[in-house]
Design a protein around this motif. Structure first.
Motif, PDB file in Angstrom:
ATOM      1  N   SER A   9       0.872  -1.186   0.000  1.00  0.00           N
ATOM      2  CA  SER A   9       0.000   0.000   0.000  1.00  0.00           C
ATOM      3  C   SER A   9       0.899   1.223   0.000  1.00  0.00           C
ATOM      4  O   SER A   9       1.409   1.623   1.042  1.00  0.00           O
ATOM      5  N   THR A  11       1.392   4.505   0.338  1.00  0.00           N
ATOM      6  CA  THR A  11       1.083   5.879   0.738  1.00  0.00           C
ATOM      7  C   THR A  11       2.359   6.689   0.493  1.00  0.00           C
ATOM      8  O   THR A  11       3.440   6.107   0.354  1.00  0.00           O
ATOM      9  N   VAL A  14       5.142   5.684   2.958  1.00  0.00           N
ATOM     10  CA  VAL A  14       5.675   4.330   2.708  1.00  0.00           C
ATOM     11  C   VAL A  14       6.597   4.369   1.496  1.00  0.00           C
ATOM     12  O   VAL A  14       7.726   3.874   1.532  1.00  0.00           O
ATOM     13  N   SER A  63      11.956  -1.525   8.090  1.00  0.00           N
ATOM     14  CA  SER A  63      11.130  -1.830   9.260  1.00  0.00           C
ATOM     15  C   SER A  63      10.149  -0.698   9.534  1.00  0.00           C
ATOM     16  O   SER A  63       9.000  -0.929   9.905  1.00  0.00           O
ATOM     17  N   TYR A  64      10.633   0.524   9.329  1.00  0.00           N
ATOM     18  CA  TYR A  64       9.740   1.664   9.539  1.00  0.00           C
ATOM     19  C   TYR A  64       8.640   1.694   8.471  1.00  0.00           C
ATOM     20  O   TYR A  64       7.461   1.925   8.775  1.00  0.00           O
ATOM     21  N   LYS A  67       6.036  -0.695   9.383  1.00  0.00           N
ATOM     22  CA  LYS A  67       5.220  -0.236  10.510  1.00  0.00           C
ATOM     23  C   LYS A  67       4.195   0.799  10.030  1.00  0.00           C
ATOM     24  O   LYS A  67       3.019   0.740  10.391  1.00  0.00           O
ATOM     25  N   VAL A  68       4.651   1.719   9.187  1.00  0.00           N
ATOM     26  CA  VAL A  68       3.750   2.747   8.674  1.00  0.00           C
ATOM     27  C   VAL A  68       2.661   2.113   7.816  1.00  0.00           C
ATOM     28  O   VAL A  68       1.489   2.471   7.893  1.00  0.00           O
ATOM     29  N   GLU A  69       3.058   1.140   7.013  1.00  0.00           N
ATOM     30  CA  GLU A  69       2.111   0.512   6.099  1.00  0.00           C
ATOM     31  C   GLU A  69       1.048  -0.284   6.867  1.00  0.00           C
ATOM     32  O   GLU A  69      -0.118  -0.288   6.491  1.00  0.00           O
ATOM     33  N   GLY A  70       1.496  -0.970   7.938  1.00  0.00           N
ATOM     34  CA  GLY A  70       0.558  -1.671   8.796  1.00  0.00           C
ATOM     35  C   GLY A  70      -0.061  -2.930   8.196  1.00  0.00           C
ATOM     36  O   GLY A  70      -1.107  -3.384   8.646  1.00  0.00           O
ATOM     37  N   ARG A  71       0.566  -3.485   7.149  1.00  0.00           N
ATOM     38  CA  ARG A  71       0.132  -4.792   6.643  1.00  0.00           C
ATOM     39  C   ARG A  71       1.071  -5.841   7.230  1.00  0.00           C
ATOM     40  O   ARG A  71       1.702  -5.594   8.242  1.00  0.00           O
ATOM     41  N   ASP A  72       1.159  -7.000   6.590  1.00  0.00           N
ATOM     42  CA  ASP A  72       2.069  -7.988   7.200  1.00  0.00           C
ATOM     43  C   ASP A  72       3.427  -8.045   6.498  1.00  0.00           C
ATOM     44  O   ASP A  72       4.124  -9.040   6.541  1.00  0.00           O
ATOM     45  N   ASP A  74       7.410  -7.009   6.059  1.00  0.00           N
ATOM     46  CA  ASP A  74       8.503  -6.711   6.986  1.00  0.00           C
ATOM     47  C   ASP A  74       9.775  -6.479   6.175  1.00  0.00           C
ATOM     48  O   ASP A  74       9.758  -6.540   4.943  1.00  0.00           O
TER      49      ASP A  74
END
Lengths: 258, 167
Positions: A9, A11, A14, A63-64, A67-72, A74
């Motif tokens: 995703s 954004t 991201v 990693s950041y 985290k921002v994306e919030g999907r699975d 990594d």
């Protein structure tokens, strides 16, 4: 069975973070290709050491982004399960090592930029990007000194080393413009104070580069036509070859862990 | 009578001592407390959380250090300790303790200099030989045996030595 690429995703934040992470990972992969082949043992170590810093930066940034994306996703999935068109690095960093001069000129152009960029990013309103920048700017000062010394040694060295260094400068110059380009997705982050406008760094970058290049008795090309595309996923043919090596284990044995 | 506050302080102290005993796998004379890598010990309910900070972004010793901390805390009676990496403020060699600098020198590694000249593009550095103390030294390579060290040579005693780069 082929392993599917991940979905992202994208954004603006991201995408922005992935672009910087990709720069660091790809250059961090290129440099250790010299390990065991560099002109001297100290350079095997130096280039691999610099690569370690870059891969460390890439890991923090991936990693950041995850985290921002919030999907699975990594850090590993970003590195191993994206194809060429999903990579957003600068064309400069994916260029092949060529000879030693070409590697060091590529490194010098990038380090002179990264040093200014990370220092400016320490003031980012995004606390994580500012923290990553504070870590990276300390390292970038060493990277810049290392490549600057080599540019001078090669340029102001023998007829052969001078010719090779000049050839590398001429060849790679067209890839430097992309470092200062901004698109709409980044404009909003710059206006919000989360990102720095790279165009504002260009004069200082040129001053550093011109200083070292002239001390090295080299000249910068007058041709200012610049190559672009990496930030949008349009890459030179070299990136696919690089990724095939970088990703071969994960593509062959999906989910493999060490 | 022991208050909850006292026992929390005592627990944190025990956890700190356990974590502080962990040594850097690449420079085994230095503990992570000497290095300034150990930042904080927090107690959230019954859960203990240790914060550490990386020296260099890509330092491969960090994973090992995190694992060693978990083991040290388990041995000290803390179950399932958490180790967290904090980036900000960024680690600097100025956080290395005096004791750490002394131990480094005794181990044959020149301790980091004051960081003021780090930004100089072609700055002169003066690093004393950790073997004989001579100031007649030269830089062989900015990048040494680990990411935190540079390779130097003493012109007086002719010994090469590692220098812990200032950062």
């Amino acid at each position: 069975m082929p392993v599917a690429n991940i979905q992202i995703s994208e954004t603006p934040l991201v995408l922005y973070t992935l672009r910087r992470a990709d720069d660091a990972l790809i250059l961090g992969h290129r440099l250790p290709e010299w390990c065991g082949h560099a002109p001297m043992l100290e350079e095997d170590m130096a280039l691999s050491n610099i690569a370690l810093d870059l891969i460390g930066q890439a890991r923090e940034l991936y990693s950041y982004a995850a985290k921002v994306e919030g999907r699975d996703n990594d850090e590993d999935k970003f590195a191993y399960l994206r194809d060429v068109r999903q990579y957003r690095n600068l064309l400069l960093v994916e260029q092949p090592n060529g000879d030693f001069a070409q590697t060091l000129v590529r490194q010098f152009f990038y380090s002179a930029f990264a040093d200014l960029y990370w220092r400016a990013m320490m003031g980012s309103r995004d606390a994580t990007l500012a923290a990553i920048a504070a870590k990276s700017e300390k390292e970038s000062a060493y990277h810049l000194r290392h490549s600057s010394e080599w540019i001078i040694r090669l340029g102001d060295g023998t007829e052969e080393s001078h010719a090779r260094a000049q050839g590398a400068v001429d060849h790679l110059w067209a890839f430097t413009g992309e470092m200062f380009a901004v698109d709409d997705s980044e404009r909003g982050l710059i206006d919000a104070g989360a990102a720095v406008d790279p165009a504002s760094l260009r004069d200082r970058w040129l001053k550093t580069v011109t200083g070292v290049i002239s001390e090295a008795t080299l000249t910068l090309p007058q041709n200012n036509w610049m190559q672009q595309g990496g930030r949008a996923g349009r890459h030179s043919e070299h990136l696919g070859h690089l990724l095939s090596e970088l990703q071969s284990m994960q593509r062959t044995f999906p989910g493999l862990t060490w | 009578m022991v208050t909850a506050l006292d026992s929390d302080t005592e627990l944190r102290r025990r956890a700190w001592d356990a974590a502080a005993s962990v040594v850097d796998p690449e420079i085994p004379v230095l503990t992570i407390a000497d290095l300034g890598v150990l930042r904080d010990v927090a107690l959230n309910g019954t859960e203990i959380e240790i914060s550490i900070t990386p020296t260099y972004s890509g330092c491969p010793a960090m994973n090992m250090i995190a694992l060693e901390i978990e083991l040290a805390l388990e041995r000290a009676g803390f179950h399932r300790p958490k180790v967290r990496t904090v980036l900000s403020p960024a680690w600097t060699t100025d956080w290395m303790s005096e004791e750490g600098r002394r131990k480094l020198r005794a181990y044959g590694i020149a301790p980091p200099q004051a960081s003021s000249s780090r930004r100089a593009l072609f700055g002169e550095q003066a690093v004393a030989c950790p073997q004989c103390g001579s100031g007649e030294t030269e830089l062989l390579s900015e990048f040494g045996s680990t990411s935190c060290k540079a390779l130097w040579r003493c012109k007086a005693c002719r010994e090469p030595f590692d220098y812990f780069k200032c950062h």
